[in-house]
Scaffold this motif. Structure first.
Motif, PDB file in Angstrom:
ATOM      1  N   ALA A  48       3.918  11.386  -0.134  1.00  0.00           N
ATOM      2  CA  ALA A  48       2.993  12.271  -0.800  1.00  0.00           C
ATOM      3  C   ALA A  48       1.914  11.721  -1.961  1.00  0.00           C
ATOM      4  CB  ALA A  48       3.836  13.362  -1.366  1.00  0.00           C
ATOM      5  N   ASN A  49       2.544  10.473  -2.674  1.00  0.00           N
ATOM      6  CA  ASN A  49       2.005   9.953  -3.563  1.00  0.00           C
ATOM      7  C   ASN A  49       2.507   8.631  -3.943  1.00  0.00           C
ATOM      8  OD1 ASN A  49       4.060  10.404  -5.785  1.00  0.00           O
ATOM      9  ND2 ASN A  49       3.619  12.641  -5.218  1.00  0.00           N
ATOM     10  N   GLY A  50       1.880   7.962  -4.750  1.00  0.00           N
ATOM     11  CA  GLY A  50       2.400   6.550  -5.227  1.00  0.00           C
ATOM     12  C   GLY A  50       3.756   6.554  -5.906  1.00  0.00           C
ATOM     13  N   LEU A  51       4.133   7.309  -6.740  1.00  0.00           N
ATOM     14  CA  LEU A  51       5.102   7.636  -7.617  1.00  0.00           C
ATOM     15  C   LEU A  51       6.421   7.850  -6.358  1.00  0.00           C
ATOM     16  CD1 LEU A  51       6.932   7.840  -9.983  1.00  0.00           C
ATOM     17  CD2 LEU A  51       6.280  10.396 -10.246  1.00  0.00           C
ATOM     18  N   ASP A  52       6.218   8.871  -5.513  1.00  0.00           N
ATOM     19  CA  ASP A  52       7.212   9.062  -4.648  1.00  0.00           C
ATOM     20  C   ASP A  52       7.410   7.697  -3.666  1.00  0.00           C
ATOM     21  OD1 ASP A  52       7.560  11.483  -5.345  1.00  0.00           O
ATOM     22  OD2 ASP A  52       6.944  12.584  -3.347  1.00  0.00           O
ATOM     23  N   THR A  79       3.004  -1.649 -17.870  1.00  0.00           N
ATOM     24  CA  THR A  79       2.612  -0.934 -16.474  1.00  0.00           C
ATOM     25  C   THR A  79       2.313   0.378 -16.709  1.00  0.00           C
ATOM     26  OG1 THR A  79       3.383  -0.589 -14.310  1.00  0.00           O
ATOM     27  CG2 THR A  79       4.976  -0.506 -16.050  1.00  0.00           C
ATOM     28  N   PHE A  80       1.803   1.123 -15.668  1.00  0.00           N
ATOM     29  CA  PHE A  80       1.570   2.428 -15.804  1.00  0.00           C
ATOM     30  C   PHE A  80       2.952   2.998 -15.680  1.00  0.00           C
ATOM     31  CE2 PHE A  80       0.855   6.398 -13.167  1.00  0.00           C
ATOM     32  CZ  PHE A  80       0.363   7.246 -14.418  1.00  0.00           C
ATOM     33  N   ILE A  81       3.232   4.109 -16.367  1.00  0.00           N
ATOM     34  CA  ILE A  81       4.812   4.679 -16.322  1.00  0.00           C
ATOM     35  C   ILE A  81       5.390   5.212 -15.004  1.00  0.00           C
ATOM     36  CG2 ILE A  81       4.169   7.291 -16.621  1.00  0.00           C
ATOM     37  CD1 ILE A  81       6.218   6.542 -19.066  1.00  0.00           C
ATOM     38  N   ALA A  82       4.560   5.140 -13.815  1.00  0.00           N
ATOM     39  CA  ALA A  82       5.418   5.580 -12.791  1.00  0.00           C
ATOM     40  C   ALA A  82       6.176   4.408 -12.190  1.00  0.00           C
ATOM     41  CB  ALA A  82       4.203   5.882 -11.683  1.00  0.00           C
ATOM     42  N   THR A  83       5.774   3.152 -12.554  1.00  0.00           N
ATOM     43  CA  THR A  83       6.766   1.995 -11.937  1.00  0.00           C
ATOM     44  C   THR A  83       8.204   2.291 -12.512  1.00  0.00           C
ATOM     45  OG1 THR A  83       4.895   0.774 -12.322  1.00  0.00           O
ATOM     46  CG2 THR A  83       6.826  -0.415 -11.539  1.00  0.00           C
ATOM     47  N   GLU A 150       7.468  -4.266  -4.659  1.00  0.00           N
ATOM     48  CA  GLU A 150       5.978  -4.546  -5.298  1.00  0.00           C
ATOM     49  C   GLU A 150       5.308  -3.220  -5.508  1.00  0.00           C
ATOM     50  OE1 GLU A 150       4.865  -7.423  -1.542  1.00  0.00           O
ATOM     51  OE2 GLU A 150       3.274  -7.551  -3.027  1.00  0.00           O
ATOM     52  N   ASP A 151       4.769  -3.014  -6.822  1.00  0.00           N
ATOM     53  CA  ASP A 151       3.868  -2.030  -7.187  1.00  0.00           C
ATOM     54  C   ASP A 151       2.573  -2.337  -6.783  1.00  0.00           C
ATOM     55  OD1 ASP A 151       2.407   0.230  -8.087  1.00  0.00           O
ATOM     56  OD2 ASP A 151       3.789   0.465  -9.814  1.00  0.00           O
ATOM     57  N   ASN A 152       2.074  -1.975  -5.552  1.00  0.00           N
ATOM     58  CA  ASN A 152       0.831  -2.153  -5.241  1.00  0.00           C
ATOM     59  C   ASN A 152      -0.384  -1.150  -5.087  1.00  0.00           C
ATOM     60  OD1 ASN A 152      -0.716  -4.519  -3.854  1.00  0.00           O
ATOM     61  ND2 ASN A 152      -0.999  -3.264  -2.040  1.00  0.00           N
ATOM     62  N   ALA A 153       0.008  -0.131  -6.188  1.00  0.00           N
ATOM     63  CA  ALA A 153      -0.807   0.802  -6.542  1.00  0.00           C
ATOM     64  C   ALA A 153      -2.332   0.630  -6.745  1.00  0.00           C
ATOM     65  CB  ALA A 153      -0.106   1.931  -7.520  1.00  0.00           C
ATOM     66  N   GLN A 154      -2.169  -0.468  -7.480  1.00  0.00           N
ATOM     67  CA  GLN A 154      -3.787  -0.975  -8.032  1.00  0.00           C
ATOM     68  C   GLN A 154      -4.396  -2.106  -7.355  1.00  0.00           C
ATOM     69  OE1 GLN A 154      -3.809  -1.180 -12.391  1.00  0.00           O
ATOM     70  NE2 GLN A 154      -2.793   0.670 -12.675  1.00  0.00           N
ATOM     71  N   ALA A 155      -4.003  -2.396  -6.145  1.00  0.00           N
ATOM     72  CA  ALA A 155      -4.030  -3.649  -5.708  1.00  0.00           C
ATOM     73  C   ALA A 155      -4.282  -3.713  -4.191  1.00  0.00           C
ATOM     74  CB  ALA A 155      -3.191  -4.666  -6.088  1.00  0.00           C
ATOM     75  N   HIS A 175       2.681   1.982  -2.384  1.00  0.00           N
ATOM     76  CA  HIS A 175       1.221   2.017  -2.591  1.00  0.00           C
ATOM     77  C   HIS A 175       0.844   3.356  -3.215  1.00  0.00           C
ATOM     78  CE1 HIS A 175       0.741  -1.542   0.029  1.00  0.00           C
ATOM     79  NE2 HIS A 175       1.767  -1.190   0.404  1.00  0.00           N
ATOM     80  N   SER A 176      -0.466   3.662  -3.628  1.00  0.00           N
ATOM     81  CA  SER A 176      -0.844   4.982  -4.256  1.00  0.00           C
ATOM     82  C   SER A 176      -2.107   4.933  -3.664  1.00  0.00           C
ATOM     83  CB  SER A 176      -0.860   5.233  -5.712  1.00  0.00           C
ATOM     84  OG  SER A 176      -1.718   6.299  -6.090  1.00  0.00           O
ATOM     85  N   PHE A 177      -2.401   6.406  -3.126  1.00  0.00           N
ATOM     86  CA  PHE A 177      -3.993   6.571  -2.832  1.00  0.00           C
ATOM     87  C   PHE A 177      -4.538   7.583  -3.467  1.00  0.00           C
ATOM     88  CE2 PHE A 177      -1.573   5.315   1.317  1.00  0.00           C
ATOM     89  CZ  PHE A 177      -1.892   3.903   1.258  1.00  0.00           C
ATOM     90  N   GLY A 180      -8.862   7.646  -7.621  1.00  0.00           N
ATOM     91  CA  GLY A 180      -9.555   6.566  -8.139  1.00  0.00           C
ATOM     92  C   GLY A 180      -8.937   5.253  -7.790  1.00  0.00           C
ATOM     93  N   LYS A 181      -7.979   4.940  -6.814  1.00  0.00           N
ATOM     94  CA  LYS A 181      -7.581   3.819  -6.844  1.00  0.00           C
ATOM     95  C   LYS A 181      -8.610   2.910  -5.684  1.00  0.00           C
ATOM     96  CE  LYS A 181      -4.150   4.197  -9.061  1.00  0.00           C
ATOM     97  NZ  LYS A 181      -2.586   4.633  -9.217  1.00  0.00           N
ATOM     98  N   ASN A 182      -8.188   1.999  -5.479  1.00  0.00           N
ATOM     99  CA  ASN A 182      -9.349   0.992  -4.667  1.00  0.00           C
ATOM    100  C   ASN A 182      -9.397   1.550  -3.308  1.00  0.00           C
ATOM    101  OD1 ASN A 182      -8.876  -0.650  -7.347  1.00  0.00           O
ATOM    102  ND2 ASN A 182      -9.769  -2.485  -5.777  1.00  0.00           N
TER     103      ASN A 182
HETATM  104  C1  LIG Z   1      -1.512   5.109  -9.736  1.00  0.00           C
HETATM  105  C2  LIG Z   1      -0.257   4.361 -10.292  1.00  0.00           C
HETATM  106  C3  LIG Z   1       1.143   4.583  -9.575  1.00  0.00           C
HETATM  107  C4  LIG Z   1       1.446   6.178  -9.216  1.00  0.00           C
HETATM  108  O1  LIG Z   1       0.625   6.542  -8.085  1.00  0.00           O
HETATM  109  P1  LIG Z   1       0.282   8.134  -8.081  1.00  0.00           P
HETATM  110  O2  LIG Z   1      -0.137   8.216  -6.607  1.00  0.00           O
HETATM  111  O3  LIG Z   1      -0.508   8.574  -9.053  1.00  0.00           O
HETATM  112  O4  LIG Z   1       1.860   8.808  -7.855  1.00  0.00           O
HETATM  113  C5  LIG Z   1       2.185   3.790  -9.741  1.00  0.00           C
HETATM  114  N1  LIG Z   1       2.190   2.626 -10.286  1.00  0.00           N
HETATM  115  C6  LIG Z   1       0.954   2.354 -10.676  1.00  0.00           C
HETATM  116  C7  LIG Z   1       0.745   0.902 -11.381  1.00  0.00           C
HETATM  117  C8  LIG Z   1      -0.274   2.906 -10.670  1.00  0.00           C
HETATM  118  O5  LIG Z   1      -1.698   2.524 -11.206  1.00  0.00           O
END
Ligand SMILES: *Cc1c(COP(=O)(O)O)cnc(C)c1O
Length: 360
Positions: A48-52, A79-83, A150-155, A175-177, A180-182
């Motif tokens: 569903a999302n990157g946090l999940d 880092t962004f709090i989601a990690t 790896e948190d690859n949400a931004q890369a 990975h997050s989609f 605003g991500k790449n």
């Molecule tokens: C955006 C982001 C997430 C979370 O992704 P969501 O899809 O917004 O839940 C996790 N980690 C980092 C580093 C992010 O930038």
């Protein structure tokens, strides 16, 4: 955002609407296959999302008996709090490690000293689009038998210097989609990539109520699926990811070459494809960050702070509020992200630099 590659995206959305099949269908299958090929892993599991995606990685390791609540996960403090949320959501304990000021990524020399018998994983975050993996981190994982997450949400699209893409280097990657991500969807979306078949099967089940077989529930999971419309859109945008990232790189190199304000410091320039410039962080000295933000805003240049309050100073983590992490706190005080993205023009980038260099 839909303006870029708009016609093809509209076509993909219409195809799903016309077929009338919105979940768990061939759009997910196609995107998962294409994304695995792109990242270089055996499996992609849409969710569903990157946090999940990050939550599912740790939860699956708990279900597999690799970790248990109370165990420790080493994670960068900046880092962004989601990690961090993905760790605490699973009852695991985040152990924060400072980044380096010149790379902004986790300091490989400060990891070993915090490893304890309870440490089960190192989570690295390729923050701002910069590759955070180092051989030393890999060696520590081997030496202490730790999972590398790896948190690859931004890369998306970023590479290590050996050619492997981030998202394929560790045991699993989230990975997050987020739009605003790449690689962004037209709403929320996420995925896990891994080469581990057991982990992949557990995550696929967890994100689908915990079910591997209809109406049979192995885990107490949740509904956390990537829908067919988003998968179809992502499959279109994936084709243009390298092109979009090349444009970001061109803008970033322009910034590196032309910014010459003595108040401003830039992080190390990474070679090759080790940076996909999700963001372009600069550091503003002499306590002038907020004033520079306002000055640029008055001149029509929008900038954002990533991130104004670090996770350990957030109200939700009161138990960490007393910790002192000077590098992370300095980043929070001095960081400002300049405009960058697939749609920004070189003229706009030049305007940003002109205003920035004029500022005293
Ligand atoms: C955006 C982001 C997430 C979370 O992704 P969501 O899809 O917004 O839940 C996790 N980690 C980092 C580093 C992010 O930038």
């Amino acid at each position: 955002m839909t303006a870029l590659h708009g016609a093809e995206i509209n076509e993909a959305v219409s195809r799903v609407v016309n077929e009338g099949w919105y979940l768990q269908g061939k759009e997910n299958e196609r995107f998962e296959t294409d994304y695995s090929k792109y990242i270089g892993t055996k499996y992609t599991i849409g969710c569903a999302n990157g946090l999940d995606a990050l939550i599912w990685i740790f939860r699956a390791y708990i279900e597999m008996g690799v970790m248990q609540p109370g165990d420790e996960v080493i994670v960068p403090a900046n880092t962004f709090i989601a990690t961090i949320l993905a760790i605490t959501e699973n009852g695991l304990k985040p152990v924060l490690v400072e980044p380096r000021l010149n790379t902004l990524e986790i300091d490989e020399d400060k990891i070993e000293e915090v490893i304890t018998p309870k440490t089960k994983a190192i989570a690295i975050v390729h923050l701002y689009g910069r590759n955070a993996y180092t051989e030393k981190i890999g060696a520590l994982c081997k030496k202490y038998n730790l999972k590398l997450v790896e948190d690859n949400a931004q890369a998306h699209g970023c590479k290590h210097y050996d050619g492997r893409r981030t998202g394929s280097i560790g045991d699993a990657a989230g990975h997050s989609f987020y739009p605003g991500k790449n690689l962004g969807a037209l709403g929320d979306g996420g995925a896990v990539t891994t080469n581990d078949p057991e982990l992949a099967a557990a995550i696929r089940a967890l994100a689908n109520y915990g079910s591997q077989k209809k109406y049979v529930f192995k885990y107490a999971g949740r509904n956390s699926r990537l829908d067919e419309i988003q998968a179809a859109v992502l499959d279109v945008k994936l084709k243009y990811l390298d092109e979009d990232n090349a444009h970001r790189k061109e803008v970033a190199h322009y910034y590196y070459e032309h910014i010459n304000n003595p108040l401003v410091t830039l992080p190390d320039l990474l070679p090759d494809d080790q940076n996909v410039y999700h963001l372009f962080p600069i550091f503003v000295g002499k306590g002038k960050r907020d004033a520079l933000h306002d000055y640029l805003e008055q001149n029509g240049v929008g900038t954002v702070i990533h991130y104004p309050i670090p996770p350990h100073k957030q109200e939700c983590y009161k138990e960490m509020n007393h910790i002192s992490l000077p590098v992370t706190e300095q980043i929070a005080k001095e960081e400002l992200s300049l405009p960058i993205g697939p749609a920004i023009t070189m003229e706009e980038a030049a305007t940003v630099v002109d205003f920035l260099n004029q500022y005293k």
